[in-house]
Design a protein around this motif. Structure first.
Motif, PDB file in Angstrom:
ATOM      1  N   ASP A 168       0.886  -1.156   0.045  1.00 22.52           N
ATOM      2  CA  ASP A 168      -0.084   0.086   0.115  1.00 22.52           C
ATOM      3  C   ASP A 168       0.879   1.128   0.062  1.00 22.52           C
ATOM      4  N   GLU A 169       0.580   2.195  -0.765  1.00 27.09           N
ATOM      5  CA  GLU A 169       1.085   3.488  -1.034  1.00 27.09           C
ATOM      6  C   GLU A 169       2.549   3.042  -1.382  1.00 27.09           C
ATOM      7  N   ILE A 170       2.965   2.530  -2.288  1.00 27.51           N
ATOM      8  CA  ILE A 170       4.356   2.006  -2.578  1.00 27.51           C
ATOM      9  C   ILE A 170       5.342   3.296  -2.783  1.00 27.51           C
ATOM     10  N   GLU A 171       4.704   4.427  -3.258  1.00 24.00           N
ATOM     11  CA  GLU A 171       5.921   5.457  -3.294  1.00 24.00           C
ATOM     12  C   GLU A 171       6.466   5.850  -1.966  1.00 24.00           C
ATOM     13  N   LYS A 172       6.024   5.407  -0.941  1.00 21.82           N
ATOM     14  CA  LYS A 172       6.459   5.853   0.668  1.00 21.82           C
ATOM     15  C   LYS A 172       7.740   5.192   0.720  1.00 21.82           C
ATOM     16  N   GLY A 173       7.904   4.065   0.045  1.00 26.02           N
ATOM     17  CA  GLY A 173       9.077   3.029   0.472  1.00 26.02           C
ATOM     18  C   GLY A 173       9.894   3.406  -0.719  1.00 26.02           C
ATOM     19  N   LEU A 174       9.772   3.619  -1.965  1.00 27.50           N
ATOM     20  CA  LEU A 174      10.336   3.346  -3.205  1.00 27.50           C
ATOM     21  C   LEU A 174      10.973   4.713  -3.735  1.00 27.50           C
ATOM     22  N   ALA A 175      10.490   5.834  -3.262  1.00 28.29           N
ATOM     23  CA  ALA A 175      10.890   7.065  -3.766  1.00 28.29           C
ATOM     24  C   ALA A 175      12.177   7.368  -3.242  1.00 28.29           C
ATOM     25  N   PRO A 176      13.156   7.993  -4.032  1.00 30.56           N
ATOM     26  CA  PRO A 176      14.508   8.489  -3.527  1.00 30.56           C
ATOM     27  C   PRO A 176      14.393   9.306  -2.339  1.00 30.56           C
ATOM     28  N   GLY A 177      13.402  10.253  -2.305  1.00 30.68           N
ATOM     29  CA  GLY A 177      13.451  11.275  -1.163  1.00 30.68           C
ATOM     30  C   GLY A 177      13.239  10.547   0.181  1.00 30.68           C
ATOM     31  N   HIS A 178      12.609   9.510   0.159  1.00 29.52           N
ATOM     32  CA  HIS A 178      12.491   8.584   1.609  1.00 29.52           C
ATOM     33  C   HIS A 178      13.908   7.877   2.146  1.00 29.52           C
ATOM     34  N   ALA A 179      14.760   8.011   1.556  1.00 28.61           N
ATOM     35  CA  ALA A 179      15.952   7.161   1.444  1.00 28.61           C
ATOM     36  C   ALA A 179      17.451   8.113   1.827  1.00 28.61           C
ATOM     37  N   ASP A 210       1.026   8.928  -5.698  1.00 25.78           N
ATOM     38  CA  ASP A 210       2.072   9.676  -6.318  1.00 25.78           C
ATOM     39  C   ASP A 210       3.140   9.028  -6.868  1.00 25.78           C
ATOM     40  N   LEU A 211       3.410   8.969  -8.219  1.00 22.84           N
ATOM     41  CA  LEU A 211       4.486   8.141  -8.811  1.00 22.84           C
ATOM     42  C   LEU A 211       5.401   8.883  -9.434  1.00 22.84           C
ATOM     43  N   SER A 212       5.481  10.301  -9.390  1.00 25.38           N
ATOM     44  CA  SER A 212       6.219  11.154 -10.056  1.00 25.38           C
ATOM     45  C   SER A 212       7.775  11.028  -9.723  1.00 25.38           C
ATOM     46  N   ASP A 213       8.050  10.432  -8.299  1.00 26.34           N
ATOM     47  CA  ASP A 213       9.432  10.530  -7.803  1.00 26.34           C
ATOM     48  C   ASP A 213       9.932   9.154  -7.725  1.00 26.34           C
ATOM     49  N   LEU A 214       9.390   7.970  -8.486  1.00 24.61           N
ATOM     50  CA  LEU A 214       9.738   6.821  -8.239  1.00 24.61           C
ATOM     51  C   LEU A 214      10.876   6.616  -9.397  1.00 24.61           C
ATOM     52  N   PRO A 215      11.729   5.703  -8.894  1.00 21.65           N
ATOM     53  CA  PRO A 215      13.141   5.302  -9.684  1.00 21.65           C
ATOM     54  C   PRO A 215      12.718   4.759 -11.279  1.00 21.65           C
ATOM     55  N   PRO A 216      13.586   5.193 -12.262  1.00 22.36           N
ATOM     56  CA  PRO A 216      13.149   4.694 -13.497  1.00 22.36           C
ATOM     57  C   PRO A 216      12.831   3.058 -13.528  1.00 22.36           C
ATOM     58  N   GLU A 217      13.923   2.350 -12.795  1.00 19.86           N
ATOM     59  CA  GLU A 217      13.777   0.916 -12.923  1.00 19.86           C
ATOM     60  C   GLU A 217      12.554   0.267 -12.520  1.00 19.86           C
ATOM     61  N   PHE A 218      11.730   1.102 -11.841  1.00 23.38           N
ATOM     62  CA  PHE A 218      10.420   0.451 -11.251  1.00 23.38           C
ATOM     63  C   PHE A 218       9.645   0.385 -12.434  1.00 23.38           C
ATOM     64  N   TRP A 219       9.749   0.812 -13.710  1.00 22.13           N
ATOM     65  CA  TRP A 219       8.789   0.505 -14.796  1.00 22.13           C
ATOM     66  C   TRP A 219       9.639  -0.209 -15.472  1.00 22.13           C
ATOM     67  N   ARG A 220      10.195  -0.869 -15.311  1.00 25.86           N
ATOM     68  CA  ARG A 220      10.751  -2.137 -16.376  1.00 25.86           C
ATOM     69  C   ARG A 220      10.032  -3.224 -16.601  1.00 25.86           C
ATOM     70  N   PRO A 221       9.755  -3.272 -17.902  1.00 23.12           N
ATOM     71  CA  PRO A 221       8.825  -4.486 -18.374  1.00 23.12           C
ATOM     72  C   PRO A 221       9.187  -5.915 -17.915  1.00 23.12           C
ATOM     73  N   GLY A 222       7.805  -6.326 -17.464  1.00 24.26           N
ATOM     74  CA  GLY A 222       8.114  -7.685 -16.760  1.00 24.26           C
ATOM     75  C   GLY A 222       7.717  -7.791 -15.356  1.00 24.26           C
ATOM     76  N   ARG A 223       7.686  -6.334 -14.601  1.00 28.86           N
ATOM     77  CA  ARG A 223       7.198  -6.346 -13.280  1.00 28.86           C
ATOM     78  C   ARG A 223       5.838  -6.223 -12.860  1.00 28.86           C
ATOM     79  N   PHE A 224       5.207  -5.465 -14.075  1.00 31.68           N
ATOM     80  CA  PHE A 224       3.545  -5.365 -13.881  1.00 31.68           C
ATOM     81  C   PHE A 224       3.114  -5.891 -15.179  1.00 31.68           C
TER      82      PHE A 224
END
Length: 435
Positions: A274-285, A318-332
Motif C-alpha cells: 500500500d502506498e508503494i511510493e512511500k518506500g520506493l521514492a528516493p526522497g525517503h532514503a 503519487d508516482l512522480s518520484d519513483l526510480p526509472p527501474e520501477f517501470w521495467r517491463p516484466g514487473r507489472f
C-alpha cells in the motif's frame, strides 16, 4: 531451494568443510530431525543449546545451566573435538565481539564440528561471517501446519496461514468484501475476471505478476485489492515497509528476504504494498545509510525474477518520484489509473453505503449519486455517515431530503485540491489504463 532440499545438502557441506550454517525461520522439528540424522550418519554426538537449557545432550540437561550465556556456550563449541551442535534462537547480529570472533573461529576450523544456528528473524549473520557460512532461508511447514493448510475447517486453514506469515513486515489481511460490494472500476474488474482463468486453466496461462493502481486519494484502490483477494479466494498479504526496518546492519534486508519467502510458502497469493511510493521514492532514503535503497533493489529484483504464483498489488497516490527501474517491463502486467467515479459508479457506490446503513428501499434515492460531481468513494461514504447523524439528530429515518441536506456539509477532496486531481490525470494520460 526450499528448506527440505537444503537440508539434504548437509552431508555434502560436511564433506566440503562447512562448519557454520544459519537457519532462518525454519521449522524446529525439521531442523532437529535433520541434525540428528546427520550426527548419526557421521557417528558424532549431537548437542543442543538455548538460553533456557544451556548446552546439553538431548535427554540429559545436567550442567546445562552453566552454559546459558552465549559467550560461554560459543567458547565450549569452539573447543569441541567433534559433534553437531544446534543453537536455538541465537541472535547472531546482536552477539558480543567475543562471540562473533568465536563464530568466525568455529566456521574456519578443520575439526568435524558443525554449528547450526537457528537465528530469529531479523538477526542475520554479521557480514564478516558471510564468506564462511551457508544460510537456509525460509522453511517448509511442519506436519501439523501442512495438515491445517489442507483442512476442511476454515478456522484451521486460517491459523496455518497466520502461522506462516508470523514474520516482521508481513500481515495477513482478512478481506470482507468482494467485487460485488465495490462500485465502479469496470475495466479493472473485467481485467481481473480474465486473469482469473489462470487459477483453474492449464499452466500455459501465466499467473499475473503484478498490478499497479494509481490515482486520486479515496477512490477505492485499497478496497479493490481486498475485493480482488476475496473474489479469487486467495490469501492477502500486506507488506509493511516500515515494519521491515531494523536497528542492526543487514537486519532490514534479512527481514524482507524472510517476508518474501514466507509469502511464497502461501502461494498462490496476493502480496499488497500500500502506498508503494512511500518506500520506493528516493526522497525517503536520505538518512538511513542506504537501507531503503537496498530494500528497493531487492524488491525490484524479486518482482522481476520470482517464480511463485504471487501477484504483487501495489497502490499509490503519487508516482512522480519513483526510480526509472520501477517501470521495467516484466514487473507489472497492467497499470491502472483510478479516477474519480463517473455518474453510474457514484450511483452504485451510494447504494452500497446506504445499504450499509440499513436502507433497504433504494428507489427514493435514485439520481442523487449521479449529481455528486467531484465526490470520490470515500467522500460518498462520509456523506452517508453525515446524513445518518443528521437523521438521528432529527429522530427520523435516513431519507433523500436528509441526504440532500448533508451534501452541503461535505466538501470533497477534489474540490479542495483540484490542481492535484488534474496533475494525476495528466501524468497518467497515455501511460495507464483507466480503471
Amino acid at each position: 531451494m526450499n528448506q527440505e532440499d537444503a537440508f539434504r545438502e548437509w552431508d555434502r557441506w560436511w564433506d566440503e568443510g562447512v562448519r557454520l550454517i544459519e537457519v532462518v525461520n525454519g521449522d524446529e522439528a525439521v531442523v532437529r530431525r535433520q541434525a540428528r540424522n546427520l550426527a548419526e550418519r557421521r557417528d558424532v554426538p549431537l548437542w543442543e543449546w538455548s538460553a533456557v537449557t544451556g548446552l546439553v545432550r538431548p535427554g540429559d540437561a545436567i550442567g546445562g545451566h552453566l552454559t546459558r550465556d552465549p559467550d560461554t556456550f560459543l567458547e565450549r563449541a569452539w573447543t569441541a573435538s567433534e559433534g553437531v551442535i544446534v543453537a536455538w534462537d541465537l541472535a547472531l547480529e546482536a552477539l558480543s565481539p567475543f562471540a562473533r570472533r568465536a563464530l568466525k573461529e568455529i566456521a574456519r576450523r578443520d575439526t568435524p564440528v558443525m554449528l547450526i544456528a537457528s537465528a530469529p528473524v531479523g538477526y542475520p549473520l554479521p557480514p564478516s561471517l558471510k564468506h564462511d557460512s551457508l544460510t537456509v532461508v525460509g522453511g517448509e511447514p511442519g506436519r501439523k501446519m501442512r495438515d491445517w493448510q489442507s483442512s476442511a475447517d476454515p478456522r484451521l486453514r486460517r491459523l496455518a496461514q497466520r502461522q506462516a506469515v508470523d514474520v516482521a513486515g508481513l500481515e495477513l489481511i482478512d478481506p470482507k468484501r468482494d467485487w460485488r460490494r465495490v462500485g465502479g472500476l469496470r475495466q479493472l474488474k473485467a481485467w481481473a475476471d480474465r486473469r482469473a482463468l489462470a487459477l483453474s486453466r492449464p499452466t500455459y496461462l501465466p499467473f499475473p505478476r503484478g498490478v499497479l493502481l494509481y490515482g486520486v486519494p479515496g477512490t477505492g484502490k485499497s478496497l479493490a485489492v481486498e475485493a480482488w483477494a476475496k473474489s479469487w479466494e486467495l490469501p492477502l498479504l500486506r507488506l509493511n515497509w516500515g515494519g521491515l526496518l531494523g536497528r542492526y546492519v543487514g537486519q532490514s534486508e534479512s527481514q524482507l528476504t524472510v517476508a518474501l519467502s514466507a509469502a511464497e510458502h502461501l502461494a498462490p497469493a496476493i502480496l499488497w504494498v500500500d502506498e508503494i511510493e512511500k518506500g520506493l521514492a528516493p526522497g525517503h532514503a536520505q538518512d538511513d545509510g542506504g537501507v531503503s535503497q537496498r530494500l528497493v533493489g531487492y524488491l525490484l529484483a524479486w518482482m522481476q525474477d520470482h517464480d511463485a504464483p504471487i501477484m504483487l498489488a501495489a497502490t499509490a497516490n503519487d508516482l512522480s518520484d519513483l526510480p526509472p527501474e520501477f517501470w521495467r517491463p516484466g514487473r507489472f502486467d497492467a497499470l491502472f489509473f483510478v479516477d474519480l467515479p463517473d455518474a453510474q459508479a457514484r450511483e452504485e457506490i451510494l447504494q452500497i453505503h446506504l445499504a450499509n446503513q440499513g436502507v433497504s428501499d433504494m428507489a427514493p434515492f435514485q439520481g442523487i449519486g449521479a449529481r455528486l460531481k467531484d465526490f470520490s468513494g470515500a467522500d460518498i461514504e462520509a456523506l452517508v455517515v453525515e446524513a445518518k447523524f443528521l437523521a438521528e439528530e432529527d429522530g427520523q429515518p435516513l431519507s433523500p431530503g436528509i441526504l440532500e441536506k448533508a451534501i452541503g456539509q461535505v466538501i470533497p477532496w477534489a474540490r479542495t485540491l483540484p490542481e492535484e486531481v488534474q496533475r494525476r490525470r495528466d501524468w497518467a494520460k497515455g501511460r495507464m489504463h483507466l480503471a
